[in-house]
Design a protein around this motif. Structure first.
Motif, PDB file in Angstrom:
ATOM      1  N   GLU A 100       0.831  -1.206   0.000  1.00 16.65           N
ATOM      2  CA  GLU A 100       0.000   0.000   0.000  1.00 16.65           C
ATOM      3  C   GLU A 100       0.864   1.254   0.000  1.00 16.65           C
ATOM      4  OE1 GLU A 100      -2.827   2.333   3.210  1.00 16.65           O
ATOM      5  OE2 GLU A 100      -2.863   0.141   3.201  1.00 16.65           O
ATOM      6  N   MET A 101       1.961   1.227   0.775  1.00  9.60           N
ATOM      7  CA  MET A 101       2.857   2.378   0.846  1.00  9.60           C
ATOM      8  C   MET A 101       3.548   2.623  -0.494  1.00  9.60           C
ATOM      9  SD  MET A 101       2.495   3.736   3.760  1.00  9.60           S
ATOM     10  CE  MET A 101       1.683   3.299   5.305  1.00  9.60           C
ATOM     11  N   ILE A 102       3.963   1.559  -1.150  1.00 12.89           N
ATOM     12  CA  ILE A 102       4.611   1.689  -2.460  1.00 12.89           C
ATOM     13  C   ILE A 102       3.642   2.314  -3.460  1.00 12.89           C
ATOM     14  CG2 ILE A 102       5.512   0.382  -4.427  1.00 12.89           C
ATOM     15  CD1 ILE A 102       6.700  -1.604  -2.416  1.00 12.89           C
ATOM     16  N   ASN A 106       4.275   5.874  -5.319  1.00 13.51           N
ATOM     17  CA  ASN A 106       4.326   5.961  -6.782  1.00 13.51           C
ATOM     18  C   ASN A 106       3.309   6.965  -7.317  1.00 13.51           C
ATOM     19  OD1 ASN A 106       6.312   4.026  -6.723  1.00 13.51           O
ATOM     20  ND2 ASN A 106       4.997   2.341  -7.393  1.00 13.51           N
ATOM     21  N   LEU A 107       2.115   6.942  -6.751  1.00 18.52           N
ATOM     22  CA  LEU A 107       1.077   7.885  -7.179  1.00 18.52           C
ATOM     23  C   LEU A 107       1.466   9.320  -6.822  1.00 18.52           C
ATOM     24  CD1 LEU A 107      -2.174   5.914  -6.235  1.00 18.52           C
ATOM     25  CD2 LEU A 107      -1.333   6.430  -8.537  1.00 18.52           C
ATOM     26  N   ALA A 108       2.078   9.485  -5.641  1.00 20.47           N
ATOM     27  CA  ALA A 108       2.499  10.820  -5.205  1.00 20.47           C
ATOM     28  C   ALA A 108       3.561  11.385  -6.142  1.00 20.47           C
ATOM     29  CB  ALA A 108       3.030  10.758  -3.774  1.00 20.47           C
ATOM     30  N   THR A 194       0.374  18.398   1.161  1.00 15.25           N
ATOM     31  CA  THR A 194       1.708  17.854   1.414  1.00 15.25           C
ATOM     32  C   THR A 194       1.654  16.395   1.859  1.00 15.25           C
ATOM     33  OG1 THR A 194       2.408  20.062   2.101  1.00 15.25           O
ATOM     34  CG2 THR A 194       3.835  18.225   2.729  1.00 15.25           C
ATOM     35  N   TYR A 195       2.617  15.612   1.369  1.00 15.23           N
ATOM     36  CA  TYR A 195       2.742  14.212   1.781  1.00 15.23           C
ATOM     37  C   TYR A 195       3.677  14.115   2.986  1.00 15.23           C
ATOM     38  CZ  TYR A 195       0.488  12.854  -2.592  1.00 15.23           C
ATOM     39  OH  TYR A 195      -0.408  12.701  -3.619  1.00 15.23           O
ATOM     40  N   ASP A 217      -4.229   8.953   3.440  1.00 13.32           N
ATOM     41  CA  ASP A 217      -3.893   8.838   2.018  1.00 13.32           C
ATOM     42  C   ASP A 217      -2.600   9.559   1.660  1.00 13.32           C
ATOM     43  OD1 ASP A 217      -6.164   7.365   1.652  1.00 13.32           O
ATOM     44  OD2 ASP A 217      -7.361   9.014   0.863  1.00 13.32           O
ATOM     45  N   ARG A 218      -2.129  10.431   2.573  1.00 11.98           N
ATOM     46  CA  ARG A 218      -0.895  11.187   2.300  1.00 11.98           C
ATOM     47  C   ARG A 218       0.236  10.798   3.249  1.00 11.98           C
ATOM     48  NH1 ARG A 218      -1.901  16.903   3.062  1.00 11.98           N
ATOM     49  NH2 ARG A 218      -4.062  16.648   3.719  1.00 11.98           N
TER      50      ARG A 218
END
Length: 356
Positions: A100-102, A106-108, A194-195, A217-218
């Protein structure tokens, strides 16, 4: 949950202090007290055993399997903060799902790189950070460092793509400083998209998800790797380098994954006359008034990393040859680094812009 505390009789005066810590790291627990002098080897692997006091620690040292054993004696263990976060992870239910983190990472990156910028800016929290408000940073990706969240005005000006946190006692701890930091961080995350990136050290995610669930989600936890490459391609090897300082652990890897041109601001370093435990901070972007209490809560951490006999120990060990080697290795692979103002850190000053 049942928790067993094995403590020397003479150290029971610390019980209230210990319970204060446990109340933060564990939501609900039943504490069983056993004196070291009366302890018999009967550990249940499903139950956390905490050790406090000289005799107690000797018992701990004799054990091979330490997954459910925790040295929480802040008087002698400089890693007590990390032991307590590990305890939070052991007793909690919010494990990191790496897949899930990957996906989130990747989306970020895909979203952020859609801005098609050609450089990365990394922001430390040194005194020079106060001048950052006068500069337009919109031509680069922005990665900021933890306690910058104290300054709402600068946060809005920078509008960071990433913020990093990664210290057990400064960011994930029970003391007043990390509590205020997390309060300010929550406020800042409400203001931008911001992430939040942090290492997947045991318990870190458990603590953050409790307070920042609305930003799930971030939130991106990245596992700790065994390599020392700040330029490591996180798409191919989703792990942070085994380097101890926030700059090398998280900021440089993010900056390098966003661009091969990395610029640094706010990393003033430690001036020769500084008497601070580590380096000089901007008072607007840190919590210096809360440091004395933090030092009382984790005395051995500061004694180990910045002893009075050698206050430059930590900066020398983490920002000396280690940083120089990390930057040089990346430069050999075509990355470029530029320190945008004077720095007392040799590896950064060596890469300082000449006309500033």
């Amino acid at each position: 949950m049942k928790i067993v505390l094995i403590i020397d009789k003479k150290d029971t005066l610390y019980l209230d202090n210990i319970k204060k810590r446990l109340d933060f790291y564990i939501s609900s627990y039943e504490l069983e007290l056993i004196y070291s002098e009366n302890y018999r080897n009967s550990e249940d692997l499903s139950i956390p055993y905490l050790f406090f006091g000289y005799k107690s620690i000797q018992i701990l040292k004799s054990r091979d399997n330490k997954k459910n054993l925790f040295n929480i004696d802040f008087r002698t263990n400089h890693m007590d903060g990390w032991e307590l976060t590990r305890l939070a992870g052991f007793t909690g239910k919010n494990n990191v799902n790496e897949e899930e983190m990957i996906k989130k990472f990747n989306l970020a990156i895909e979203k952020i790189k859609g801005e098609k910028l050609n450089r990365s800016y990394l922001f430390g929290t040194g005194p020079s950070l106060e001048k950052a408000e006068k500069i337009d940073w919109s031509d680069g990706y922005r990665v900021v460092c933890n306690t910058i969240v104290r300054d709402a005005k600068l946060w809005k000006h920078l509008n960071p793509h990433f913020i990093i946190a990664g210290d057990a006692i400064y960011h994930f701890g029970f003391s007043e400083l990390p509590k205020i930091f997390r309060r300010d961080l929550k406020d800042r995350l409400k203001e931008t998209q911001t992430y939040l990136v942090y290492p997947d050290y045991p318990g870190f995610h458990e603590i953050f998800i409790r307070e920042f669930k609305e930003f799930k989600d971030r939130m991106i936890a990245i596992k700790l790797g065994k390599h020392k490459n700040v330029e490591n391609n996180l798409f191919e090897n989703f792990s942070l380098p085994a380097l101890g300082n926030a700059l090398q652990l998280s900021m440089l890897p993010l900056g390098c994954n966003l661009s091969k041109n990395v610029y640094l601001w706010g990393f003033d370093g430690r001036a020769p006359k500084d008497d601070l435990p580590f380096w000089n901070y901007s008072n607007k972007h840190a919590y210096p008034e809360l440091i004395p209490q933090l030092m009382k809560d984790h005395p051995m951490f500061f004694e180990k990393n910045a002893p009075k006999s050698d206050t430059k120990k930590y900066t020398r060990e983490t920002l000396g040859d280690t940083l120089e080697n990390a930057l040089s290795n990346a430069e050999a692979k075509a990355w470029k680094f530029e320190m945008m103002h004077k720095s007392w850190t040799p590896a950064l000053q060596k890469r300082c812009r000449k006309n500033i």
